[in-house]
Scaffold this active site. Structure first.
Site, mmCIF file in Angstrom:
data_model
loop_
_atom_site.group_PDB
_atom_site.id
_atom_site.type_symbol
_atom_site.label_atom_id
_atom_site.label_comp_id
_atom_site.label_asym_id
_atom_site.label_seq_id
_atom_site.Cartn_x
_atom_site.Cartn_y
_atom_site.Cartn_z
ATOM 1 N N LYS A 286 -55.661 4.162 2.206
ATOM 2 C CA LYS A 286 -56.016 3.723 0.846
ATOM 3 C C LYS A 286 -57.493 4.006 0.566
ATOM 4 C CE LYS A 286 -57.060 -0.788 0.126
ATOM 5 N NZ LYS A 286 -58.377 -0.952 -0.521
ATOM 6 N N ASN A 287 -58.350 3.643 1.504
ATOM 7 C CA ASN A 287 -59.787 3.739 1.238
ATOM 8 C C ASN A 287 -60.308 5.171 1.286
ATOM 9 O OD1 ASN A 287 -59.834 1.044 0.831
ATOM 10 N ND2 ASN A 287 -60.936 0.504 2.703
ATOM 11 N N ARG B 2 -62.945 -2.760 -7.237
ATOM 12 C CA ARG B 2 -64.330 -2.326 -7.060
ATOM 13 C C ARG B 2 -64.481 -0.807 -6.920
ATOM 14 N NH1 ARG B 2 -69.315 -4.196 -5.236
ATOM 15 N NH2 ARG B 2 -70.242 -2.871 -3.652
ATOM 16 N N CYS C 179 -61.900 -7.560 -4.463
ATOM 17 C CA CYS C 179 -61.620 -8.727 -3.609
ATOM 18 C C CYS C 179 -62.745 -9.745 -3.720
ATOM 19 C CB CYS C 179 -61.567 -8.293 -2.154
ATOM 20 S SG CYS C 179 -60.068 -7.457 -1.730
ATOM 21 N N ARG D 92 -70.934 -8.750 -4.158
ATOM 22 C CA ARG D 92 -70.862 -7.352 -3.720
ATOM 23 C C ARG D 92 -71.598 -6.515 -4.738
ATOM 24 N NH1 ARG D 92 -64.719 -6.111 -2.071
ATOM 25 N NH2 ARG D 92 -65.622 -4.308 -1.053
ATOM 26 N N PRO D 93 -72.923 -6.480 -4.615
ATOM 27 C CA PRO D 93 -73.723 -5.781 -5.626
ATOM 28 C C PRO D 93 -73.551 -4.272 -5.541
ATOM 29 C CG PRO D 93 -75.126 -6.575 -3.853
ATOM 30 C CD PRO D 93 -73.740 -7.058 -3.551
ATOM 31 N N ASP E 13 -76.408 -2.358 -6.227
ATOM 32 C CA ASP E 13 -77.805 -1.930 -6.339
ATOM 33 C C ASP E 13 -78.068 -0.611 -5.601
ATOM 34 O OD1 ASP E 13 -77.183 -3.601 -4.116
ATOM 35 O OD2 ASP E 13 -79.300 -3.742 -3.615
ATOM 36 N N LEU E 14 -77.412 -0.413 -4.447
ATOM 37 C CA LEU E 14 -77.657 0.822 -3.686
ATOM 38 C C LEU E 14 -77.070 2.035 -4.408
ATOM 39 C CD1 LEU E 14 -76.891 -0.511 -0.078
ATOM 40 C CD2 LEU E 14 -79.144 -0.146 -1.112
ATOM 41 N N ASP F 137 -62.740 -4.948 7.925
ATOM 42 C CA ASP F 137 -61.397 -5.138 7.361
ATOM 43 C C ASP F 137 -60.397 -5.619 8.417
ATOM 44 O OD1 ASP F 137 -62.290 -4.430 4.908
ATOM 45 O OD2 ASP F 137 -61.409 -2.431 4.873
ATOM 46 N N VAL G 219 -70.989 -7.591 7.915
ATOM 47 C CA VAL G 219 -70.896 -6.676 6.770
ATOM 48 C C VAL G 219 -70.676 -7.455 5.462
ATOM 49 C CG1 VAL G 219 -69.664 -4.693 5.794
ATOM 50 C CG2 VAL G 219 -70.071 -4.820 8.263
ATOM 51 N N ARG H 112 -51.557 -4.428 -2.598
ATOM 52 C CA ARG H 112 -52.732 -3.588 -2.883
ATOM 53 C C ARG H 112 -53.063 -2.715 -1.672
ATOM 54 N NH1 ARG H 112 -57.873 -6.792 -4.536
ATOM 55 N NH2 ARG H 112 -58.621 -4.665 -4.453
HETATM 56 C C1 UD1 Z 1 -65.575 -0.362 1.516
HETATM 57 C C2 UD1 Z 1 -64.086 -0.602 1.685
HETATM 58 C C3 UD1 Z 1 -63.832 -2.004 2.204
HETATM 59 C C4 UD1 Z 1 -64.629 -2.225 3.496
HETATM 60 C C5 UD1 Z 1 -66.095 -1.872 3.301
HETATM 61 C C6 UD1 Z 1 -66.902 -1.931 4.594
HETATM 62 C C7 UD1 Z 1 -63.116 0.779 -0.038
HETATM 63 C C8 UD1 Z 1 -62.392 0.870 -1.323
HETATM 64 N N1 UD1 Z 1 -63.441 -0.442 0.384
HETATM 65 O O1 UD1 Z 1 -66.046 -1.301 0.540
HETATM 66 O O2 UD1 Z 1 -62.439 -2.159 2.449
HETATM 67 O O3 UD1 Z 1 -64.524 -3.580 3.873
HETATM 68 O O4 UD1 Z 1 -66.221 -0.549 2.770
HETATM 69 O O5 UD1 Z 1 -66.354 -1.096 5.553
HETATM 70 O O6 UD1 Z 1 -63.375 1.793 0.606
HETATM 71 N N2 UD1 Z 1 -73.825 -3.659 -0.618
HETATM 72 C C9 UD1 Z 1 -74.988 -3.929 -1.304
HETATM 73 N N3 UD1 Z 1 -75.356 -3.101 -2.331
HETATM 74 C C10 UD1 Z 1 -74.604 -2.018 -2.697
HETATM 75 C C11 UD1 Z 1 -73.418 -1.746 -1.979
HETATM 76 C C12 UD1 Z 1 -73.055 -2.597 -0.945
HETATM 77 O O7 UD1 Z 1 -75.696 -4.895 -1.004
HETATM 78 O O8 UD1 Z 1 -74.982 -1.303 -3.640
HETATM 79 C C13 UD1 Z 1 -73.421 -4.573 0.473
HETATM 80 C C14 UD1 Z 1 -72.106 -5.286 0.158
HETATM 81 O O9 UD1 Z 1 -72.310 -6.439 -0.610
HETATM 82 C C15 UD1 Z 1 -71.579 -5.612 1.535
HETATM 83 C C16 UD1 Z 1 -72.053 -4.411 2.362
HETATM 84 O O10 UD1 Z 1 -73.106 -3.810 1.624
HETATM 85 O O11 UD1 Z 1 -72.153 -6.789 2.047
HETATM 86 C C17 UD1 Z 1 -70.982 -3.387 2.635
HETATM 87 O O12 UD1 Z 1 -70.495 -2.840 1.419
HETATM 88 P P1 UD1 Z 1 -69.925 -1.363 1.322
HETATM 89 O O13 UD1 Z 1 -70.063 -0.682 2.644
HETATM 90 O O14 UD1 Z 1 -70.536 -0.713 0.138
HETATM 91 O O15 UD1 Z 1 -68.398 -1.630 1.068
HETATM 92 P P2 UD1 Z 1 -67.488 -1.143 -0.118
HETATM 93 O O16 UD1 Z 1 -67.733 0.308 -0.375
HETATM 94 O O17 UD1 Z 1 -67.549 -2.097 -1.247
#
Ligand code: UD1
Length: 413
Positions: free
Chosen positions: A20-21, A90, A114, A119-120, A122-123, A301, A323, A393
């Site tokens: 899925k991801n 997301r 979820c 889950r910002p 900003d990056l 996950d 994470v 999902r």
């Molecule tokens: C993806 C996966 C999710 C998995 C996660 C970590 C998909 C659709 N989802 O989620 O199943 O659990 O990777 O392996 O692929 N963060 C920030 N700022 C940002 C982006 C992220 O602070 O701009 C933080 C998040 O709040 C979180 C951490 O970074 O605490 C990890 O997020 P990220 O690796 O981006 O996960 P997702 O891409 O949302």
């Protein structure tokens, strides 16, 4: 609602679904060109339908051919994503980079998904800004503009999966080379890189960075999505928690190293060869300590599912979540099933008990739901799990696959 009569040892082989991801960002890559992009091995899941609906709303033609999705058309994309679709998931936010790169503007609602704490994005935004994008956030909508994106070097404070994918997608149509330092290296991100390379934007991985050479235009491609390591891991844990023997065929055991190592440490027999991962657990395992980390560390996950497994291991176990620090929404439900769990900051401690007992519980998100399913499979008597829409999902054919392994499970009204 899903109803499970627990206590059966699961035995047999299931086939891994497509990831899925990995499929979600691959659909977003289809937005980068009007040439056909054919994605094989896409799982039939609600989240995928949501991404395809978004692609359609933005102007793509989308058709299914068995388990392949074909994205075509869309010479011009709509600059605005419907709030309802982005709010639901997301990963929809990944449409921002492609729409911005192709149209020079994009309006994207801030994402939902979820309930995993804040889950910002900003990056994503600071990275795109380095590529020349300008943003304003008004009423929960990101208004983005960029006459032309330019390749740049972006350093990520954290190796975010989504931010790395967003920047690869945008970098594919930027002028020159984009370099991401400290990128996420999850297999799903690497799979997106392989697809973008096939579409004409070469991606190369180095020790501390990944680069993509941006192009004026991208072509179509055919691409086979990798097997879902999280789904595979969930079935292996189902074998282990029920003291059974389960194999997952069509999987990538090398993507499961962290899980297989922890299972072996707990005393479960593990085997991996030629696209098949297998566990055999005829004794009660002993407790282990787990810490989630970016890949190749233990995947967040699988944190809820492995904690479900550890609730009946001998002695004390722990899982530290680095994470998504708030990812313990399933703990209350497992405690109702008799588990001895305690959350302390970013860590959950488990004191293993002999056997769980059935209860009526709610699945708050996909992987929390998976943890409850695993607990239910091992528990005495019946467990009813509400919120099965979360499971659909992320798990294709869950009930059928569990039944094929000998579980007594049904989807009840
Ligand atoms: C993806 C996966 C999710 C998995 C996660 C970590 C998909 C659709 N989802 O989620 O199943 O659990 O990777 O392996 O692929 N963060 C920030 N700022 C940002 C982006 C992220 O602070 O701009 C933080 C998040 O709040 C979180 C951490 O970074 O605490 C990890 O997020 P990220 O690796 O981006 O996960 P997702 O891409 O949302």
């Amino acid at each position: 609602m899903i109803r499970i009569e627990g206590g059966r040892r699961l035995r047999g082989t299931v086939r891994a679904a497509g990831s899925k991801n990995a499929a979600l960002p691959a659909v977003m890559a289809g937005l980068l060109t009007s040439e056909p992009v054919v994605l094989e091995n896409v799982p039939h899941l609600l989240d995928i339908e949501c991404a395809l609906e978004l692609a359609r709303a933005l102007g793509k033609e989308v058709t299914w051919r068995n388990s392949a999705v074909v994205l075509s058309g869309g010479e011009a994309l709509a600059p605005e994503a419907p709030e309802e679709l982005v709010g639901r998931m997301r990963a929809s936010f990944l449409a921002l980079g492609p729409v911005l790169a192709r149209q020079g503007e994009a309006r994207m609602p801030l994402p939902g998904g979820c309930a995993l704490g804040p889950r910002p994005v900003d990056l994503h935004l600071s990275g795109l800004r380095r590529l020349g994008a300008e943003f304003e956030v008004r009423g929960g909508i990101v208004w983005a503009r960029a006459s032309r994106l330019r390749g740049a070097t972006v350093y990520l404070d954290f190796p975010s999966v989504g931010a790395t994918e967003q920047l690869l997608l945008a970098g594919a149509l930027a002028d020159g080379t984009t370099t991401i330092v400290n990128p996420a290296r999850e297999p799903e991100v690497v799979d997106l890189g392989a697809l973008l390379t096939r579409m004409g934007a070469p991606v190369s991985w180095h020790e501390d960075r990944v680069t993509i050479e941006g192009q004026r235009e991208l072509g179509g491609a055919e691409h086979r999505i990798i097997p879902d390591r999280i789904e595979a891991g969930t079935y292996l844990l189902a074998g282990a928690i029920t003291r059974g023997e389960v194999a997952v065929a069509g999987s990538r055991p090398d993507h499961l190293d962290a899980l297989l190592a922890k299972l072996a440490e707990a005393g479960v027999e593990v085997e991996s060869a030629d696209g098949v991962a297998r566990v055999r657990a005829n004794r009660r395992p002993h407790g282990v300590h787990v810490q989630t980390l970016p890949y190749p560390g233990f995947p967040t996950d699988l944190q809820p599912p492995i904690v479900a497994f550890l609730t009946t291991a001998q002695g004390r176990s722990s899982a530290r979540e680095t994470v998504f620090p708030a990812r313990f929404s399933y703990v209350g439900a497992l405690v109702r099933m008799g588990a001895q769990l305690q959350v302390s900051g970013d860590t959950v401690l488990a004191d293993g008990i002999e056997v769980l007992r059935g209860a009526s519980v709610d699945a708050p998100d996909i992987r929390a739901g998976a943890a409850l399913v695993l607990a239910a499979l091992a528990a005495e008597e019946t467990t009813e799990i509400r919120g099965e829409e979360h499971l659909s999902r992320g798990y294709e054919g869950l009930v059928e696959k569990l039944r094929a392994l000998g579980a007594e499970v049904c989807a009840a009204p």
